[in-house]
Design an enzyme around this catalytic site. Sequence first.
Site, PDB file in Angstrom:
ATOM      1  N   LYS A 124      10.675  -1.635  44.557  1.00 52.63           N
ATOM      2  CA  LYS A 124       9.581  -2.243  45.315  1.00 52.63           C
ATOM      3  C   LYS A 124       8.302  -2.304  44.478  1.00 52.63           C
ATOM      4  O   LYS A 124       7.653  -3.360  44.409  1.00 52.63           O
ATOM      5  CB  LYS A 124       9.347  -1.424  46.582  1.00 52.63           C
ATOM      6  CG  LYS A 124       8.446  -2.068  47.602  1.00 52.63           C
ATOM      7  CD  LYS A 124       8.409  -1.203  48.860  1.00 52.63           C
ATOM      8  CE  LYS A 124       8.123   0.228  48.467  1.00 52.63           C
ATOM      9  NZ  LYS A 124       8.161   1.176  49.574  1.00 52.63           N
ATOM     10  N   THR A 161       8.105  -2.089  41.223  1.00 52.31           N
ATOM     11  CA  THR A 161       8.389  -2.976  40.093  1.00 52.31           C
ATOM     12  C   THR A 161       8.169  -4.433  40.504  1.00 52.31           C
ATOM     13  O   THR A 161       7.578  -5.228  39.760  1.00 52.31           O
ATOM     14  CB  THR A 161       9.838  -2.762  39.623  1.00 52.31           C
ATOM     15  OG1 THR A 161      10.003  -1.374  39.312  1.00 52.31           O
ATOM     16  CG2 THR A 161      10.169  -3.597  38.411  1.00 52.31           C
ATOM     17  N   ARG A 205      -0.413   2.782  45.224  1.00 53.47           N
ATOM     18  CA  ARG A 205      -0.844   4.171  45.451  1.00 53.47           C
ATOM     19  C   ARG A 205      -0.853   4.983  44.162  1.00 53.47           C
ATOM     20  O   ARG A 205      -0.184   4.648  43.205  1.00 53.47           O
ATOM     21  CB  ARG A 205       0.113   4.855  46.440  1.00 53.47           C
ATOM     22  CG  ARG A 205      -0.094   4.442  47.873  1.00 53.47           C
ATOM     23  CD  ARG A 205       1.026   4.977  48.728  1.00 53.47           C
ATOM     24  NE  ARG A 205       2.277   4.300  48.421  1.00 53.47           N
ATOM     25  CZ  ARG A 205       3.473   4.722  48.818  1.00 53.47           C
ATOM     26  NH1 ARG A 205       3.581   5.815  49.539  1.00 53.47           N
ATOM     27  NH2 ARG A 205       4.539   4.038  48.503  1.00 53.47           N
ATOM     28  N   LYS A 239      11.661  14.619  37.695  1.00 53.63           N
ATOM     29  CA  LYS A 239      10.861  13.910  36.710  1.00 53.63           C
ATOM     30  C   LYS A 239       9.839  13.007  37.371  1.00 53.63           C
ATOM     31  O   LYS A 239      10.086  12.438  38.418  1.00 53.63           O
ATOM     32  CB  LYS A 239      11.777  13.082  35.808  1.00 53.63           C
ATOM     33  CG  LYS A 239      12.581  13.989  34.900  1.00 53.63           C
ATOM     34  CD  LYS A 239      13.389  13.221  33.884  1.00 53.63           C
ATOM     35  CE  LYS A 239      14.104  14.218  32.990  1.00 53.63           C
ATOM     36  NZ  LYS A 239      14.109  13.820  31.594  1.00 53.63           N
ATOM     37  N   ALA A 247       4.051   9.027  53.456  1.00 53.16           N
ATOM     38  CA  ALA A 247       4.528   7.875  54.220  1.00 53.16           C
ATOM     39  C   ALA A 247       5.254   8.318  55.494  1.00 53.16           C
ATOM     40  O   ALA A 247       5.739   7.489  56.246  1.00 53.16           O
ATOM     41  CB  ALA A 247       5.439   7.018  53.357  1.00 53.16           C
ATOM     42  N   PHE A 306       8.271   3.523  51.591  1.00 54.68           N
ATOM     43  CA  PHE A 306       9.596   3.444  52.218  1.00 54.68           C
ATOM     44  C   PHE A 306      10.018   1.990  52.512  1.00 54.68           C
ATOM     45  O   PHE A 306       9.502   1.059  51.909  1.00 54.68           O
ATOM     46  CB  PHE A 306       9.652   4.281  53.502  1.00 54.68           C
ATOM     47  CG  PHE A 306       9.423   5.756  53.284  1.00 54.68           C
ATOM     48  CD1 PHE A 306       9.754   6.384  52.082  1.00 54.68           C
ATOM     49  CD2 PHE A 306       8.894   6.546  54.297  1.00 54.68           C
ATOM     50  CE1 PHE A 306       9.567   7.746  51.896  1.00 54.68           C
ATOM     51  CE2 PHE A 306       8.701   7.911  54.117  1.00 54.68           C
ATOM     52  CZ  PHE A 306       9.038   8.509  52.915  1.00 54.68           C
ATOM     53  N   PHE A 330      19.441  -7.149  38.821  1.00 55.10           N
ATOM     54  CA  PHE A 330      20.001  -6.069  38.019  1.00 55.10           C
ATOM     55  C   PHE A 330      21.060  -6.680  37.122  1.00 55.10           C
ATOM     56  O   PHE A 330      21.761  -7.615  37.518  1.00 55.10           O
ATOM     57  CB  PHE A 330      20.593  -4.998  38.943  1.00 55.10           C
ATOM     58  CG  PHE A 330      20.884  -3.702  38.236  1.00 55.10           C
ATOM     59  CD1 PHE A 330      19.872  -2.769  38.014  1.00 55.10           C
ATOM     60  CD2 PHE A 330      22.174  -3.404  37.785  1.00 55.10           C
ATOM     61  CE1 PHE A 330      20.130  -1.572  37.357  1.00 55.10           C
ATOM     62  CE2 PHE A 330      22.432  -2.211  37.126  1.00 55.10           C
ATOM     63  CZ  PHE A 330      21.415  -1.296  36.912  1.00 55.10           C
ATOM     64  N   TRP A 387      11.808  -7.246  35.867  1.00 55.74           N
ATOM     65  CA  TRP A 387      12.126  -5.970  35.209  1.00 55.74           C
ATOM     66  C   TRP A 387      12.510  -6.227  33.744  1.00 55.74           C
ATOM     67  O   TRP A 387      12.051  -5.536  32.843  1.00 55.74           O
ATOM     68  CB  TRP A 387      13.288  -5.288  35.954  1.00 55.74           C
ATOM     69  CG  TRP A 387      13.697  -3.962  35.371  1.00 55.74           C
ATOM     70  CD1 TRP A 387      13.150  -2.746  35.659  1.00 55.74           C
ATOM     71  CD2 TRP A 387      14.729  -3.728  34.411  1.00 55.74           C
ATOM     72  NE1 TRP A 387      13.773  -1.766  34.931  1.00 55.74           N
ATOM     73  CE2 TRP A 387      14.747  -2.329  34.160  1.00 55.74           C
ATOM     74  CE3 TRP A 387      15.640  -4.552  33.742  1.00 55.74           C
ATOM     75  CZ2 TRP A 387      15.650  -1.743  33.263  1.00 55.74           C
ATOM     76  CZ3 TRP A 387      16.530  -3.977  32.837  1.00 55.74           C
ATOM     77  CH2 TRP A 387      16.531  -2.579  32.619  1.00 55.74           C
TER      78      TRP A 387
END
Lengths: 558, 558
Positions: free
Chosen positions: B73, B75, B96, B107, B275, B303, B383, B411
């Site tokens: 989202k 990205t 945010r 990570k 959220a 979310f 993807f 991406w």
Amino acid sequence: MAFKTDIQIAREAKKKPIQEIGAKLGISSDDLLPYGHDKAKVSQSFINSVQDREDGKLILVTAINPTPAGEGKTTTTVGLGDGLNRIGKNAVVCIREASLGPNFGMKGGAAGGGYSQIVPMEEMNLHFTGDFHAITSAHNLLSAMIDNHIYWGNELDIDTRRVVWRRALDMNDRALRQITASLGGVSNGFPREAGFDITVASEVMAILCLAKDLDDLQERLGQMIVAYRRDRTPVFCRDIKADGAMTVLLKDAMQPNIVQTLENNPAFVHGGPFANIAHGCNSVIATTTALKLADYVVTEAGFGADLGAEKFLNIKCRKAGIAPSAVVLVATVRAMKMNGGVAKADLGREDVAAVNSGCANLGRHIENLKSFGVPVVVAINHFVTDTDAEVQAVKDYVATQGSEAVLSRHWELGSEGSADLATKVVDIIEKGEANFAPIYPDEMSLSDKINTIATKIYRADAAVMDNKILKQLADWEEQGYGNLPVCMAKTQYSFTTDPEMRGAPTGFTIPVREVRLSAGAGFVVAICGEIMTMPGLPRVPSAENIRLNADGDVEGLF
Amino acid sequence: MAFKTDIQIAREAKKKPIQEIGAKLGISSDDLLPYGHDKAKVSQSFINSVQDREDGKLILVTAINPTPAGEGKTTTTVGLGDGLNRIGKNAVVCIREASLGPNFGMKGGAAGGGYSQIVPMEEMNLHFTGDFHAITSAHNLLSAMIDNHIYWGNELDIDTRRVVWRRALDMNDRALRQITASLGGVSNGFPREAGFDITVASEVMAILCLAKDLDDLQERLGQMIVAYRRDRTPVFCRDIKADGAMTVLLKDAMQPNIVQTLENNPAFVHGGPFANIAHGCNSVIATTTALKLADYVVTEAGFGADLGAEKFLNIKCRKAGIAPSAVVLVATVRAMKMNGGVAKADLGREDVAAVNSGCANLGRHIENLKSFGVPVVVAINHFVTDTDAEVQAVKDYVATQGSEAVLSRHWELGSEGSADLATKVVDIIEKGEANFAPIYPDEMSLSDKINTIATKIYRADAAVMDNKILKQLADWEEQGYGNLPVCMAKTQYSFTTDPEMRGAPTGFTIPVREVRLSAGAGFVVAICGEIMTMPGLPRVPSAENIRLNADGDVEGLF
């Protein structure tokens, strides 16, 4: 005559862009990491690039034992820096950062006073460049990782009753002094006693201020003792594997902050360890960087000379390999009178006899400082009610001690008032009389080091340590910590442990109640009295009156 | 073909000085408060100066229910922003800030991914511009002042069992979830149960993100309920007199942060409320400021669309008086397959049937979003393993729902890959079809609002609330809180309260376990499942591997 308040003067300051201030020290815009238009950090790469330069001269500003009359040590530090610049020297001031929490209890303070201040004042009393927040985060990451280690099986076999690493907040919050943590059931861990200290009391703060560079920082963080096992063997921060992440959290905080005086001279404001359980000086990295950039670096140490200067000289200078060329000892006529027995309400009346009698405190500090092999200039920080006769009495007394006292009117006049002091300090430095050495060698036993400070600096008959304390010190020596310097935690108001004993008392002992090992910072703390590591708020905290006014200015903070 | 990691790509970014980025939006250097060379805050005076300008168009990016396959989202948000700039539009992205604490457990993450990222990545995962530290300080100042009030006599007659204001740290520390505070005797206060939440869960965070300006911020802070008396009457933050000082602590944090995308387009990164117990959007002040400066503002909500978009539309847009001109709903072929029942390990295999069956989840979100009166574009975030047939299946399905799906390859290709999506979004906006309205009016009862969301958005048969909860809601209505919107706290993985129920389930109810009043933020939280407000660290926290490498780069954070 009506005087302006510090905040009024600070708000009227004609600040220059921080890039112009940096340029005075030869720091390019690329090497300044700005925080707004009036604050910046000096980049690590720039610091690396100047390491081969020769050092400037270091000047320590210290003071007599503080009295309620106020001495103006920071004011004199700033005034002297401006004075040196006024007489054509390239000088920079190095002082500590302020802690956030206490500002919400009592009013926050200026860095300096009158026309000898460092700005921006509001920022320096609020978040500044975030250094203390970074320290709080690094500290609490370690805390969380310790409890997390225990939670997931406690492979290191930590005795949960002997976790000595507490948590930290930059807030005056007495409710957090002692807590029971990990309550609420299995998923929250093993309940145990814990507590919070204020961030400036964190060993991480002391380490940040003593570390030479980021590698040294990580090494020292790793060496911190965080807990003990049932067999009393120590568990280190590096065993918890927190040292790397803590260093990452501290990488920006390690870069010194540059701001400016009211007269647009550069000032480094960096680090702020407690002056009782820690050494109470600004960071080594700020001081050593400043020495590469300026001909004269003026710095100060917490509390009076018996605590602040002693730690500066025996701990900071020893560890950083730096040495002062001169020490300026700040005194005021009013403080001399209080030391001579005058009550605060009566300080406005001329009383030469009281000045004379109070000078004994000043005299002992002069003698102590000279024992480190450094020349001493006394700065009489002028107050408007001082009479000529009183000032002369101080000067005459200082002359009998083989030093010279200079009246300085920087508070009222800025550098115009401190030019004489600056000239005198330069004269003394140029004579090249300084031959600094710490007053005890690394090899001396820990108990002897404590005794040396107690007898040679405080002039006590002895430091009193019971067998438990002596045994503890011996144990640490066996574990390889014997070479560390000691860090005295004692009242700042007296050479003794009794804050009411002004002047130059004799015939007393220094009882050592407790000793603590700051293995990462690299000193053994000898606690000689009540030490509060988490303050509380007063009945009416100043926070109740702090707010933004219609102009967006902060009210009530000062 | 080997792909670079996000961090590799981010480190190769050719960042421009933040002043150049600000200039693209017409912000002069004087109005940018820099934090280093690649981050800045926009000054309050500049924000004030643009209030009379017309607003640009607002685009919300939301997503299907998240799956372990990942949807991208953020990205897509970044990619769309860059795509709009590429096709000649003046566009800015608003997202945010990241929370510090969780980065030491799992990570940390990029803001975006691949060639659609916001930089500087390290800083955004560490202290950034200090906003969260300021929130932590403000939060804990109030906490300290509450206990201090009790300590000094408790004039407000607070029931110490009913202090609802906890403490906050930006750290994953399960040991602090539940504690007993004020232990250790008279001088430490009255022992009571207490605890810490992570900073992003603080109501101060929610308020910072909903406040229009500093006055509104202080007003809302004052309205927070911090405790109750024995008679159950509330004690407010303003009764403790903490609101002014908290506002002072937050004055810089209220100014939006500006950074840049990999393609040097401006991005606002500001605020980061939970959220679940909060509304999960970036700050109102960043969004409204961006709308004054750009023709197109691309933002996202936490979310999936059932939670994030619903709160964005019913809470943020309602309260801020803003309205989206279009919604972009992000889906991936892989996520469709997971919704269609394929296991994560098998996602690499073409399975058009599974895509078709999984599209039900997508379809319900489209329908829901349209019910707010906004046009919907589906972005298929490409993807590399997606087959043409699978992509076509999604497109065909979306067409049957009266919307259009666009394949976007940001991406892999940055704005070159998202130009089609940007063009489609602009087309739809220029048609002017948007006619936004929240799906419930202010005047509806609180329980009906909860029911409306449960039945209209989740498609439950009903929200189930017992008498205690209904009584609580009725009490709040009587106290004047009936006009507030509701903030649902529910699993993000399903329309139901069961995270395993993917797709578009029917025949279920939404049990409301608890309701909470965030009187300052201005919403009633309906908790429908386990909500963790203080996370813990995993067995091997990522912190163990975070360190600076020899180049001074951060390792292990990503």
